[in-house]
Scaffold this motif. Structure first.
Motif, PDB file in Angstrom:
ATOM      1  N   TRP A   1      13.086   6.340  -0.606  1.00 13.63           N
ATOM      2  CA  TRP A   1      12.345   5.147   0.021  1.00 13.63           C
ATOM      3  C   TRP A   1      12.495   4.956   1.600  1.00 13.63           C
ATOM      4  O   TRP A   1      13.556   4.666   1.823  1.00 13.63           O
TER       5      TRP A   1
ATOM      6  N   CYS B   1       5.211   0.290  -8.134  1.00  9.31           N
ATOM      7  CA  CYS B   1       5.750   1.468  -8.167  1.00  9.31           C
ATOM      8  C   CYS B   1       6.098   1.924  -9.489  1.00  9.31           C
ATOM      9  O   CYS B   1       5.893   3.244  -9.694  1.00  9.31           O
TER      10      CYS B   1
ATOM     11  N   CYS C   1       4.132  11.793  -2.334  1.00  8.53           N
ATOM     12  CA  CYS C   1       4.356  10.651  -1.402  1.00  8.53           C
ATOM     13  C   CYS C   1       3.456   9.741  -1.624  1.00  8.53           C
ATOM     14  O   CYS C   1       2.196  10.039  -1.699  1.00  8.53           O
ATOM     15  N   VAL C   2       3.652   8.304  -1.492  1.00  7.85           N
ATOM     16  CA  VAL C   2       2.828   7.270  -1.625  1.00  7.85           C
ATOM     17  C   VAL C   2       2.999   6.400  -0.350  1.00  7.85           C
ATOM     18  O   VAL C   2       4.052   5.941  -0.238  1.00  7.85           O
ATOM     19  N   GLN C   3       2.171   6.037   0.458  1.00  3.90           N
ATOM     20  CA  GLN C   3       2.256   5.285   1.559  1.00  3.90           C
ATOM     21  C   GLN C   3       1.919   3.766   1.083  1.00  3.90           C
ATOM     22  O   GLN C   3       1.152   3.451   0.536  1.00  3.90           O
ATOM     23  N   LEU C   4       3.019   2.899   1.562  1.00  3.41           N
ATOM     24  CA  LEU C   4       2.778   1.606   1.017  1.00  3.41           C
ATOM     25  C   LEU C   4       2.174   0.774   2.242  1.00  3.41           C
ATOM     26  O   LEU C   4       2.012   1.301   3.423  1.00  3.41           O
TER      27      LEU C   4
ATOM     28  N   SER D   1       2.364  -1.911   5.529  1.00  3.19           N
ATOM     29  CA  SER D   1       3.069  -1.996   6.676  1.00  3.19           C
ATOM     30  C   SER D   1       3.539  -3.464   6.896  1.00  3.19           C
ATOM     31  O   SER D   1       2.856  -4.379   6.617  1.00  3.19           O
TER      32      SER D   1
ATOM     33  N   ASP E   1       6.748   1.080   8.608  1.00  2.00           N
ATOM     34  CA  ASP E   1       5.706   1.440   7.761  1.00  2.00           C
ATOM     35  C   ASP E   1       6.627   1.885   6.436  1.00  2.00           C
ATOM     36  O   ASP E   1       7.685   2.690   6.794  1.00  2.00           O
ATOM     37  N   THR E   2       6.163   1.822   5.440  1.00  3.80           N
ATOM     38  CA  THR E   2       6.967   1.857   4.030  1.00  3.80           C
ATOM     39  C   THR E   2       6.204   3.204   3.502  1.00  3.80           C
ATOM     40  O   THR E   2       5.113   2.894   3.247  1.00  3.80           O
ATOM     41  N   LEU E   3       6.921   4.145   2.836  1.00  3.19           N
ATOM     42  CA  LEU E   3       6.586   5.011   1.970  1.00  3.19           C
ATOM     43  C   LEU E   3       7.442   5.500   0.746  1.00  3.19           C
ATOM     44  O   LEU E   3       8.668   5.348   0.947  1.00  3.19           O
TER      45      LEU E   3
ATOM     46  N   SER F   1       8.721   8.781  -1.734  1.00  2.00           N
ATOM     47  CA  SER F   1       8.337   9.910  -2.047  1.00  2.00           C
ATOM     48  C   SER F   1       9.186  10.331  -3.507  1.00  2.00           C
ATOM     49  O   SER F   1      10.443   9.643  -3.536  1.00  2.00           O
TER      50      SER F   1
END
Length: 213
Positions: free
Chosen positions: A102, A143, A190-193, A195, A204-206, A208
């Protein structure tokens, strides 16, 4: 961490206010991830009210102490503009492999650093910030619908902070240089969440994760 609601969000106009807000956001995000991913038993968590939501935080004293000490130092480095990334990794206890990551990437909004030039009508309000945080926390929670199941008691976690090369480690032997820490996840997705943006910072949150073989 108290079971009563924390102080309301304040304006992020100052570097101190923005730093405090982001550090607190990291704290609640870590707790939420540990709960949602089942790293510790459900009974180790309690419900608190924050950001207009019911959130779960650990009441285990050892875990609370670890996170509290960590966030205290993160706040110092963040305020000094030295932090570029904050990463929570979930690790297989048996193999040491990172199976989930995370990541919170931190950028300073340079154009907003000069308070005298900040257009007040463009200032991000506490209500807008709370709405952003609510959206990210809900995404973290959702998620679990696509992340691989983690077996209870088979995983632990580490927290890493990426700072600039001039940053000195605190003289308390509680921090180590982890520049050689292996963060790669074999076959990762990977998934971008969403911001989080204050007047002075953007986070910026992501997430993997290791896909099933």
């Amino acid at each position: 961490m108290s079971s009563t609601e924390s102080a309301p969000l304040r304006s992020s106009f100052t570097i101190r206010g923005s730093t405090t807000l982001i550090t607190e956001f990291f704290d609640f995000s870590v707790n939420n991830i540990l709960y949602q991913r089942g790293i510790y038993p459900m009974d180790d968590f309690k419900t608190v009210k924050k950001y207009g939501m019911n959130l779960l935080v650990t009441h285990d004293e050892d875990i609370k102490s670890y996170i509290r000490k960590f966030m205290k130092q993160v706040h110092v480095w963040l305020k000094a503009g030295k932090v570029s990334r904050f990463v929570l990794v979930i690790v297989n206890k048996n193999t040491g492999d990172v199976v989930e990551k995370w990541q919170f990437n931190i950028n300073v909004n340079e154009e907003d650093q000069d308070a005298s030039s900040l257009n007040q009508q463009h200032e991000i309000s506490p209500e807008q910030i709370q709405s952003q945080i609510q959206a990210i926390i809900r995404q973290i929670t959702s998620c679990v619908t696509f992340l691989p199941n983690l077996e209870v008691n088979e995983y632990t976690f580490n927290i890493l902070v990426f700072t600039d090369v001039t940053t000195a480690l605190p003289q308390n032997n509680e921090w180590v240089d982890s520049s050689d820490y292996k963060l790669n996840i074999e076959g990762e997705e990977c998934v971008q969440l969403k911001s989080l943006k204050t007047n002075l910072h953007t986070v910026d949150t992501l997430v993997s994760y290791k896909t099933a073989n």
